[in-house]
Write a protein that holds these residues in place. Sequence first.
Motif, PDB file in Angstrom:
ATOM      1  N   ILE A  40      10.104   7.949   3.944  1.00 40.58           N
ATOM      2  CA  ILE A  40       9.914   6.504   4.025  1.00 40.58           C
ATOM      3  C   ILE A  40      10.347   6.003   5.402  1.00 40.58           C
ATOM      4  N   HIS A  41       9.501   5.177   6.016  1.00 38.37           N
ATOM      5  CA  HIS A  41       9.803   4.578   7.318  1.00 38.37           C
ATOM      6  C   HIS A  41       9.589   3.069   7.229  1.00 38.37           C
ATOM      7  N   GLU A  42       9.777   2.375   8.323  1.00 39.88           N
ATOM      8  CA  GLU A  42       9.765   0.903   8.272  1.00 39.88           C
ATOM      9  C   GLU A  42       8.418   0.311   7.876  1.00 39.88           C
ATOM     10  N   MET A  43       7.326   1.069   8.069  1.00 40.10           N
ATOM     11  CA  MET A  43       6.001   0.552   7.733  1.00 40.10           C
ATOM     12  C   MET A  43       5.462   1.126   6.422  1.00 40.10           C
ATOM     13  N   SER A  44       6.294   1.814   5.661  1.00 38.65           N
ATOM     14  CA  SER A  44       5.807   2.487   4.452  1.00 38.65           C
ATOM     15  C   SER A  44       5.269   1.522   3.402  1.00 38.65           C
ATOM     16  N   VAL A  45       5.856   0.335   3.288  1.00 40.56           N
ATOM     17  CA  VAL A  45       5.349  -0.626   2.309  1.00 40.56           C
ATOM     18  C   VAL A  45       3.903  -0.997   2.633  1.00 40.56           C
ATOM     19  N   ALA A  46       3.593  -1.119   3.908  1.00 41.45           N
ATOM     20  CA  ALA A  46       2.225  -1.450   4.319  1.00 41.45           C
ATOM     21  C   ALA A  46       1.241  -0.325   3.986  1.00 41.45           C
ATOM     22  N   ASP A  47       1.759   0.890   3.749  1.00 40.05           N
ATOM     23  CA  ASP A  47       0.903   2.032   3.416  1.00 40.05           C
ATOM     24  C   ASP A  47       0.544   2.079   1.933  1.00 40.05           C
ATOM     25  N   LEU A  48       1.037   1.136   1.144  1.00 40.21           N
ATOM     26  CA  LEU A  48       0.822   1.165  -0.301  1.00 40.21           C
ATOM     27  C   LEU A  48      -0.451   0.451  -0.718  1.00 40.21           C
ATOM     28  N   GLY A  49      -1.392   0.283   0.202  1.00 40.82           N
ATOM     29  CA  GLY A  49      -2.662  -0.347  -0.151  1.00 40.82           C
ATOM     30  C   GLY A  49      -2.508  -1.825  -0.449  1.00 40.82           C
ATOM     31  N   HIS A 111      12.820   7.553  -3.754  1.00 42.83           N
ATOM     32  CA  HIS A 111      11.618   7.039  -3.089  1.00 42.83           C
ATOM     33  C   HIS A 111      11.573   5.517  -3.222  1.00 42.83           C
ATOM     34  N   THR A 112      11.796   5.024  -4.444  1.00 40.13           N
ATOM     35  CA  THR A 112      11.831   3.576  -4.663  1.00 40.13           C
ATOM     36  C   THR A 112      12.986   2.937  -3.919  1.00 40.13           C
ATOM     37  N   LEU A 113      14.152   3.566  -3.961  1.00 41.96           N
ATOM     38  CA  LEU A 113      15.327   3.050  -3.254  1.00 41.96           C
ATOM     39  C   LEU A 113      15.062   2.934  -1.756  1.00 41.96           C
ATOM     40  N   ALA A 114      14.437   3.956  -1.177  1.00 41.85           N
ATOM     41  CA  ALA A 114      14.147   3.934   0.259  1.00 41.85           C
ATOM     42  C   ALA A 114      13.136   2.849   0.611  1.00 41.85           C
ATOM     43  N   LEU A 115      12.168   2.606  -0.265  1.00 46.06           N
ATOM     44  CA  LEU A 115      11.194   1.536  -0.024  1.00 46.06           C
ATOM     45  C   LEU A 115      11.880   0.162  -0.042  1.00 46.06           C
ATOM     46  N   ILE A 116      12.758  -0.054  -1.020  1.00 53.81           N
ATOM     47  CA  ILE A 116      13.486  -1.328  -1.085  1.00 53.81           C
ATOM     48  C   ILE A 116      14.375  -1.473   0.148  1.00 53.81           C
ATOM     49  N   ARG A 117      15.018  -0.396   0.563  1.00 54.80           N
ATOM     50  CA  ARG A 117      15.860  -0.440   1.757  1.00 54.80           C
ATOM     51  C   ARG A 117      15.033  -0.795   2.990  1.00 54.80           C
TER      52      ARG A 117
END
Length: 227
Positions: A40-49, A111-117
């Motif tokens: 997970i990186h800083e732009m990972s949320v944007a990768d979720l479609g 994975h979820t924790l890292a996305l929230i972080r």
Amino acid sequence: GISGDPVSDPDRLIPMRAVGTLFRDVAARENCPDLCWRIIHEMSVADLGRYGLLILSERTTEEALRQASIVMPHFCSHERLDFAEGPEFGVVTSHFLIPLDPETLHQAQIHTLALIRSLLTATGRTERLFSAISLPPHPLHGFSHLPPDITRVATIASNGTLTMTVERSLLQRPLNARLMQSGLQDPSEAWERLPGAEVGFVEVIRNLVSDALADGPPSAERMAINA
């Protein structure tokens, strides 16, 4: 059995259990118990479609987490994400509706924790992001492979549920403008707002069936395997 490429098309329906098994097996083979944290990186949320775009279209982390919990049933049939707001803290919980072995569950929840972080760091703050975390441990490594800012506040979740407590003052900070810009892309067809805590499994599957039509007529057997 699903055609297409979920990497180039992040809105593709993919089998969650198979993804969890892949993460678990790669983590074990590469001796990398923090695999799902590292990816997970800083732009990972944007990768979720479309799901990620809707989250990043909000102004603050609080609004983003509220949106994430509301539209989660459109994104995943077997994980629930809930967000409860209090006067001093907000609490985010993630739990799975299918049984997962301890290693797979740990990978899924970090994975979820890292996305929230990653959402919280998008406010510009990098320290003291969580006031408390309750997390299913890795069966062999516990929490020892996670960074100090996580282990300092982490306790063992015996029920498999990930619980993250965040100061309200942090939740009310605006998201990074660059991240928000990625959420301004057209998410195409708008999703109906379905409160995650109130929608049942049948309603979730009904909303996901249309995503599988490109692979041929859906059946109960295929949906049971792939959902």
